[in-house]
Motif scaffolding. Structure first.
Motif, PDB file in Angstrom:
ATOM      1  N   LEU A 243      -9.627   5.702  -6.876  1.00 57.76           N
ATOM      2  CA  LEU A 243      -8.727   6.784  -7.263  1.00 57.76           C
ATOM      3  C   LEU A 243      -8.904   7.131  -8.738  1.00 57.76           C
ATOM      4  O   LEU A 243      -8.898   8.306  -9.124  1.00 57.76           O
ATOM      5  CB  LEU A 243      -7.278   6.395  -6.978  1.00 57.76           C
ATOM      6  CG  LEU A 243      -6.926   6.190  -5.500  1.00 57.76           C
ATOM      7  CD1 LEU A 243      -5.531   5.615  -5.348  1.00 57.76           C
ATOM      8  CD2 LEU A 243      -7.041   7.497  -4.727  1.00 57.76           C
TER       9      LEU A 243
ATOM     10  N   PHE B  86       2.403  12.261  -5.398  1.00 57.26           N
ATOM     11  CA  PHE B  86       2.050  11.006  -4.736  1.00 57.26           C
ATOM     12  C   PHE B  86       0.936  10.275  -5.475  1.00 57.26           C
ATOM     13  O   PHE B  86       0.835   9.041  -5.431  1.00 57.26           O
ATOM     14  CB  PHE B  86       1.671  11.242  -3.276  1.00 57.26           C
ATOM     15  CG  PHE B  86       0.271  11.723  -3.027  1.00 57.26           C
ATOM     16  CD1 PHE B  86      -0.752  10.831  -2.728  1.00 57.26           C
ATOM     17  CD2 PHE B  86      -0.030  13.075  -3.084  1.00 57.26           C
ATOM     18  CE1 PHE B  86      -2.040  11.282  -2.489  1.00 57.26           C
ATOM     19  CE2 PHE B  86      -1.315  13.526  -2.840  1.00 57.26           C
ATOM     20  CZ  PHE B  86      -2.323  12.626  -2.543  1.00 57.26           C
ATOM     21  N   MET B  87       0.070  11.021  -6.186  1.00 62.68           N
ATOM     22  CA  MET B  87      -1.006  10.373  -6.913  1.00 62.68           C
ATOM     23  C   MET B  87      -0.478   9.653  -8.149  1.00 62.68           C
ATOM     24  O   MET B  87      -0.995   8.599  -8.531  1.00 62.68           O
ATOM     25  CB  MET B  87      -2.077  11.388  -7.320  1.00 62.68           C
ATOM     26  CG  MET B  87      -2.985  11.804  -6.196  1.00 62.68           C
ATOM     27  SD  MET B  87      -3.641  10.419  -5.212  1.00 62.68           S
ATOM     28  CE  MET B  87      -4.272   9.347  -6.492  1.00 62.68           C
TER      29      MET B  87
ATOM     30  N   SER C 169       5.440  -1.890   0.956  1.00 60.44           N
ATOM     31  CA  SER C 169       4.622  -0.708   1.272  1.00 60.44           C
ATOM     32  C   SER C 169       5.533   0.487   1.540  1.00 60.44           C
ATOM     33  O   SER C 169       6.635   0.333   2.082  1.00 60.44           O
ATOM     34  CB  SER C 169       3.745  -0.980   2.500  1.00 60.44           C
ATOM     35  OG  SER C 169       2.789  -1.984   2.220  1.00 60.44           O
TER      36      SER C 169
ATOM     37  N   ALA D 163       0.709   6.345  -6.761  1.00 62.13           N
ATOM     38  CA  ALA D 163      -0.381   5.431  -6.441  1.00 62.13           C
ATOM     39  C   ALA D 163      -1.007   4.844  -7.707  1.00 62.13           C
ATOM     40  O   ALA D 163      -1.256   3.631  -7.788  1.00 62.13           O
ATOM     41  CB  ALA D 163      -1.433   6.145  -5.609  1.00 62.13           C
ATOM     42  N   LYS D 164      -1.255   5.689  -8.695  1.00 60.53           N
ATOM     43  CA  LYS D 164      -1.939   5.227  -9.901  1.00 60.53           C
ATOM     44  C   LYS D 164      -1.063   4.320 -10.746  1.00 60.53           C
ATOM     45  O   LYS D 164      -1.528   3.295 -11.272  1.00 60.53           O
ATOM     46  CB  LYS D 164      -2.437   6.433 -10.707  1.00 60.53           C
ATOM     47  CG  LYS D 164      -3.586   7.164 -10.020  1.00 60.53           C
ATOM     48  CD  LYS D 164      -4.141   8.283 -10.871  1.00 60.53           C
ATOM     49  CE  LYS D 164      -5.342   8.937 -10.194  1.00 60.53           C
ATOM     50  NZ  LYS D 164      -5.950  10.014 -11.010  1.00 60.53           N
TER      51      LYS D 164
ATOM     52  N   PRO E 247      -7.481   1.407  -5.975  1.00 61.76           N
ATOM     53  CA  PRO E 247      -7.084   1.978  -7.272  1.00 61.76           C
ATOM     54  C   PRO E 247      -8.285   2.380  -8.120  1.00 61.76           C
ATOM     55  O   PRO E 247      -8.244   3.392  -8.832  1.00 61.76           O
ATOM     56  CB  PRO E 247      -6.300   0.831  -7.921  1.00 61.76           C
ATOM     57  CG  PRO E 247      -5.740   0.059  -6.772  1.00 61.76           C
ATOM     58  CD  PRO E 247      -6.811   0.117  -5.724  1.00 61.76           C
TER      59      PRO E 247
ATOM     60  N   VAL F 178      -4.345   3.395  -1.533  1.00 62.91           N
ATOM     61  CA  VAL F 178      -3.796   4.481  -0.718  1.00 62.91           C
ATOM     62  C   VAL F 178      -4.440   4.389   0.663  1.00 62.91           C
ATOM     63  O   VAL F 178      -5.671   4.350   0.773  1.00 62.91           O
ATOM     64  CB  VAL F 178      -4.088   5.857  -1.351  1.00 62.91           C
ATOM     65  CG1 VAL F 178      -3.854   6.978  -0.342  1.00 62.91           C
ATOM     66  CG2 VAL F 178      -3.219   6.077  -2.576  1.00 62.91           C
TER      67      VAL F 178
ATOM     68  N   VAL G 166       0.852  -1.194   0.000  1.00 63.45           N
ATOM     69  CA  VAL G 166       0.000   0.000   0.000  1.00 63.45           C
ATOM     70  C   VAL G 166       0.885   1.240   0.000  1.00 63.45           C
ATOM     71  O   VAL G 166       2.070   1.173   0.364  1.00 63.45           O
ATOM     72  CB  VAL G 166      -0.932   0.059   1.235  1.00 63.45           C
ATOM     73  CG1 VAL G 166      -1.796  -1.193   1.324  1.00 63.45           C
ATOM     74  CG2 VAL G 166      -0.128   0.243   2.523  1.00 63.45           C
ATOM     75  N   LEU G 167       0.311   2.339  -0.396  1.00 65.95           N
ATOM     76  CA  LEU G 167       0.974   3.635  -0.260  1.00 65.95           C
ATOM     77  C   LEU G 167       0.331   4.344   0.922  1.00 65.95           C
ATOM     78  O   LEU G 167      -0.832   4.752   0.862  1.00 65.95           O
ATOM     79  CB  LEU G 167       0.808   4.471  -1.534  1.00 65.95           C
ATOM     80  CG  LEU G 167       1.501   5.840  -1.517  1.00 65.95           C
ATOM     81  CD1 LEU G 167       3.015   5.674  -1.449  1.00 65.95           C
ATOM     82  CD2 LEU G 167       1.121   6.671  -2.743  1.00 65.95           C
TER      83      LEU G 167
ATOM     84  N   LEU H  66       6.868  -0.471  -4.766  1.00 69.08           N
ATOM     85  CA  LEU H  66       5.484  -0.918  -4.617  1.00 69.08           C
ATOM     86  C   LEU H  66       5.191  -2.095  -5.544  1.00 69.08           C
ATOM     87  O   LEU H  66       4.525  -3.062  -5.155  1.00 69.08           O
ATOM     88  CB  LEU H  66       4.531   0.239  -4.894  1.00 69.08           C
ATOM     89  CG  LEU H  66       4.529   1.347  -3.827  1.00 69.08           C
ATOM     90  CD1 LEU H  66       3.893   2.615  -4.373  1.00 69.08           C
ATOM     91  CD2 LEU H  66       3.795   0.896  -2.567  1.00 69.08           C
TER      92      LEU H  66
ATOM     93  N   VAL I 210      -0.235   7.484   3.065  1.00 66.29           N
ATOM     94  CA  VAL I 210      -0.156   8.930   2.831  1.00 66.29           C
ATOM     95  C   VAL I 210      -0.538   9.627   4.130  1.00 66.29           C
ATOM     96  O   VAL I 210      -1.676   9.524   4.586  1.00 66.29           O
ATOM     97  CB  VAL I 210      -1.091   9.363   1.689  1.00 66.29           C
ATOM     98  CG1 VAL I 210      -1.046  10.879   1.525  1.00 66.29           C
ATOM     99  CG2 VAL I 210      -0.695   8.683   0.390  1.00 66.29           C
TER     100      VAL I 210
END
Length: 239
Positions: A216, A168-169, A146, A172-173, A213, A179, A73-74, A141, A76
């Motif tokens: 997002l 950061f997005m 993580s 994640a993407k 995901p 996230v 996971v990320l 990742l 945040v």
């Protein structure tokens, strides 16, 4: 003054023990699964961070651990103070690395542990380093590790949530991982708000519901603001 001396004495005094344990851990790496080794490596920073927090005399309240999903996971989190990392290392049972300033490499032993934890180093004065830190984090990742990121970039020192840097997005993407937002409140009262003298404080850590995901992607360009809003609301609820 006494708590400051005790905390920093422990912080640096524990390093020879940590170095010896790291050498032992590396010898045991062969034959272990990635998950097993990550947990083994995480156990030492967790013990070290718990010892630091104990010596500050602070009380840390953690909620939402049931939200922690399986797999990479990320994380945040907002960034309130220098004690955010010790608080989170001692509070979050899921192993994670984090993005750190390049200057940390100058410390003894600590960078060696951070490399084994899959931390990513960032030189803020070098744009190429910033780009590389993003690609390196995505790679970690993808490998199943993580990572924790502070998208504010700098400590707020308890002066309100700052704007999030949008990078950061992308992480994640492109990594395709959930996230997990974290709201942390009270760490600035341990040191930053006391002229850098360490004093006990009440700290609250809230692990918030993960964003998948798919969620997002559905949020599109508003995804970063969605994550920030959830953290902002959690912090407001503490007040």
């Amino acid at each position: 003054m006494i708590k400051s001396a005790r905390t920093f004495s422990y912080l640096f005094g524990y390093l020879p023990i940590a170095a010896a344990n790291l050498a032992k851990f590396k010898k045991r790496k062969t034959g272990m699964s990635q998950e097993e080794y990550s947990k083994l490596i995480h156990s030492e920073p967790q013990k070290w961070a718990s010892g630091i927090m104990k010596r500050t005399g602070s009380q840390v309240e953690v909620s939402g651990l049931d939200y922690l999903p399986e797999g990479p996971v990320l994380f945040v989190s907002n960034h309130e103070g220098n004690f955010d990392i010790p608080v989170l290392l001692s509070s979050i049972p899921k192993p994670f690395g984090f993005i750190s300033k390049e200057e940390v490499r100058k410390f003894p032993i600590i960078p060696s542990y951070m490399e084994e934890m899959n931390c990513v180093f960032l030189d803020r004065t070098d744009r190429r380093s910033a780009f590389k830190s993003i690609t390196d984090t995505i790679g970690k990742l993808h490998e199943g590790h993580s990572i924790l990121i502070f998208p504010e970039g700098t400590r707020s020192k308890g002066q309100g949530l700052k704007e999030f840097k949008a990078g950061f997005m992308r992480i994640a993407k492109e990594a395709g991982v959930p996230v997990v937002p974290i709201a942390i409140e009270g760490t600035s009262r341990i040191m930053e708000n006391n002229n850098n003298q360490i004093r006990p404080a009440r700290v609250k850590v809230q692990v918030l519901e993960p964003l998948t995901p798919q969620e997002l992607d559905a949020a599109g360009v508003k995804a970063a603001q969605l994550v920030r809003s959830r953290i902002e609301q959690a912090l407001a609820d503490v007040q």
